[in-house]
Design an enzyme around this catalytic site. Structure first.
Site, PDB file in Angstrom:
ATOM      1  CD  GLU A 279      -2.452  -1.349   2.914  1.00  0.00           C
ATOM      2  OE1 GLU A 279      -2.102  -0.534   3.755  1.00  0.00           O
ATOM      3  OE2 GLU A 279      -3.314  -2.056   2.982  1.00  0.00           O
ATOM      4  NE  ARG A 282       6.320   9.443   3.556  1.00  0.00           N
ATOM      5  CZ  ARG A 282       6.097  10.428   4.509  1.00  0.00           C
ATOM      6  NH1 ARG A 282       5.965  11.666   4.031  1.00  0.00           N
ATOM      7  NH2 ARG A 282       5.100   9.934   5.439  1.00  0.00           N
ATOM      8  NE  ARG A 318       5.537  14.926   5.266  1.00  0.00           N
ATOM      9  CZ  ARG A 318       6.712  14.969   5.208  1.00  0.00           C
ATOM     10  NH1 ARG A 318       7.392  15.868   4.769  1.00  0.00           N
ATOM     11  NH2 ARG A 318       7.518  14.085   5.977  1.00  0.00           N
ATOM     12  CB  CYS A 349      -1.976  34.583  13.260  1.00  0.00           C
ATOM     13  SG  CYS A 349      -2.300  35.765  12.196  1.00  0.00           S
TER      14      CYS A 349
HETATM   15  C1  LIG Z   1      -1.010   5.883   5.104  1.00  0.00           C
HETATM   16  C2  LIG Z   1      -0.985   4.533   4.994  1.00  0.00           C
HETATM   17  C3  LIG Z   1      -0.443   3.986   3.854  1.00  0.00           C
HETATM   18  C4  LIG Z   1       0.483   4.774   3.080  1.00  0.00           C
HETATM   19  O1  LIG Z   1       1.466   5.173   3.679  1.00  0.00           O
HETATM   20  P1  LIG Z   1       2.763   5.832   2.894  1.00  0.00           P
HETATM   21  O2  LIG Z   1       3.858   6.153   4.196  1.00  0.00           O
HETATM   22  O3  LIG Z   1       2.282   7.045   2.275  1.00  0.00           O
HETATM   23  O4  LIG Z   1       3.455   4.807   2.000  1.00  0.00           O
HETATM   24  C5  LIG Z   1      -0.686   2.694   3.819  1.00  0.00           C
HETATM   25  N1  LIG Z   1      -1.635   1.949   4.363  1.00  0.00           N
HETATM   26  C6  LIG Z   1      -2.352   2.362   5.463  1.00  0.00           C
HETATM   27  C7  LIG Z   1      -3.250   1.684   6.098  1.00  0.00           C
HETATM   28  C8  LIG Z   1      -2.098   3.862   5.788  1.00  0.00           C
HETATM   29  O5  LIG Z   1      -2.601   4.252   6.870  1.00  0.00           O
END
Ligand SMILES: *Cc1c(COP(=O)(O)O)cnc(C)c1O
Length: 423
Positions: A279, A282, A318, A349
């Site tokens: 998944e 980033r 961030r 602010c």
């Molecule tokens: C945020 C998230 C991701 C993606 O994470 P990255 O660090 O952006 O690769 C994948 N799976 C779940 C469950 C997440 O919460």
């Protein structure tokens, strides 16, 4: 000066692919998010090549950047999607995603979100608690369907990343304690509204080494063995997202460095029938985007100098949220201007409203800056705090570009607000 390969400096001007960023800022104003399609495609190919010939599905972690154009790009490239809300479900469907390639993560799935996902027929619910499992089973039964489920287990490994983006430790709110997982799987097996399809974990974000993943994998494989002994067969193993990117001097592994030992471990255990799901968020979008911002004022004092720019924490949260470091470069670097050390701050602010600290830059008022590696958790985390319209977004492809989200207007920000009558 570090510039990502799809953001080259040519004729003294930072470009996105073949387009000078100065031109885009002139046309659309600032702050402005600019993404490179070639960079998205290249990041995708790194994963795609790492799973070539394997039973695997790469589900883009939508929350990193959920613009429809970005989602559609990944859909066209063959991605599945990892969503964390009913809103993201609607987005990925609008972008053309096949429901059979959507997995739904998140600790707090609401009733309406579960109903929408069941109605759509998604691939899997990554369930994060016993209570959620029950709600899901009840709702599926009511709707006369079976919900495909995977338990998101918390393997209690340290991803060695920032505490706010570490999710795989016992103390985090995420997932089900791996010790409790076998009992919960047995319970799930008895629930007629459920169909057990997999196991899942997601241990954190901006992870720059493989070992935490392999530690988690070991624990998941032991769980899979224990489940098999109970007669529970899984179809997939989802290792979540989290691979890091280079913001400064990090050297995150290539997806193949993570996946090769994973495939080898499955083979060694006779588990190569399991589909592997990742998944990544980033690492697919982070270095494909920059945030352009213009210097409004330079302000000098004995202790600190400030470059006050037109982007702020509402545009890129961030730094304020995690003290994150982004490289900041002039789009048209000057010669003959005095170099000073500046904090790059926004107009909001809040003292937390900074984008970068202690940067040595030759700046003049009106200069255009690019905040690099802003493609992930940039626009998607942005807000309208201080009644600031959210930035426009542009996608560049070679010498072409498209406005993929216009800048919001001030009127849009309060269009849905109502003043009650005086009583
Ligand atoms: C945020 C998230 C991701 C993606 O994470 P990255 O660090 O952006 O690769 C994948 N799976 C779940 C469950 C997440 O919460």
């Amino acid at each position: 000066m570090t510039a990502a390969p799809h953001f080259p400096i040519r004729d003294g001007i930072l470009h996105a692919e073949n387009l000078p960023l100065t031109d885009l800022a002139d046309q659309y104003g600032s702050p402005l998010y600019v993404y490179s399609r070639a960079a998205l495609q290249e990041a995708w190919r790194r994963y795609d090549s790492a799973v070539a010939g394997r039973n695997a599905l790469i589900c883009y972690g939508v929350k990193a950047n959920s613009n429809l154009a970005v989602l559609h790009e990944f859909q066209q490239l063959g991605a599945g999607f990892d969503i964390v809300s009913g809103g993201e479900l609607a987005r990925v469907l609008a972008a053309g995603a096949a429901p059979g390639r959507i997995v739904f993560s998140g600790v707090g799935k609401q009733g309406w979100e579960i109903r929408k996902a069941l109605a759509a027929g998604i691939k899997c619910f990554n369930v994060e608690s016993a209570a959620e499992l029950e709600r899901l089973a009840d709702m599926a039964q009511e709707m006369g369907v079976r919900a495909p489920v995977s338990l998101r287990v918390n393997p209690d490994v340290d991803a060695r990343t920032h505490p706010y983006i570490s999710t795989g430790l016992k103390e985090n709110k995420f997932g089900i304690d791996i010790q409790q997982a076998p009992a919960l799987y047995r319970q799930a097996q008895q629930m007629s509204g459920l169909e057990i399809v997999g196991v899942d974990c997601h241990i954190g974000s901006q992870i720059t080494e493989i070992s935490p993943y392999l530690d988690a994998l070991d624990k998941l494989l032991a769980l899979i063995d224990a489940l098999a002994a109970d007669g529970i067969q899984l179809r997939h193993l989802d290792l979540g997202g989290g691979l890091g990117i280079r913001y400064t001097d990090e050297t995150p592994p290539h997806p193949a460095e993570l996946l090769n030992p994973v495939f080898a471990a499955l083979q060694a255990r006779g588990l190569d029938h399991l589909q592997i799901i990742l998944e990544p968020g980033r690492s697919l979008v982070g270095n494909a985007g920059v945030l352009l911002t213009r210097v409004e004022y330079l302000k000098y004092s004995d202790v600190r100098n400030f470059a006050i720019v037109d982007a702020a924490m509402n545009d890129l949260m961030r730094p304020a949220l995690y003290q994150a470091w982004h490289d900041v470069v002039p789009v048209q670097p000057r010669t003959g201007t005095r170099t000073d050390t500046y904090d790059i701050v926004g107009p909001i602010c809040e003292s937390g409203d900074w984008l970068a600290k202690d940067r040595e830059l030759p700046l003049e008022q009106g200069d255009l800056l690019a905040i690099l590696s802003a493609g992930a958790y940039g626009f998607s985390m942005s807000s309208q705090y201080n009644t600031r319209p959210r930035a426009a977004e542009v996608l560049v492809d070679g010498s072409q570009h498209w406005l993929i989200r216009p800048r919001e207007t001030v009127q849009e920000l309060y269009a849905h607000e109502r003043i009650p009558p005086r009583t």
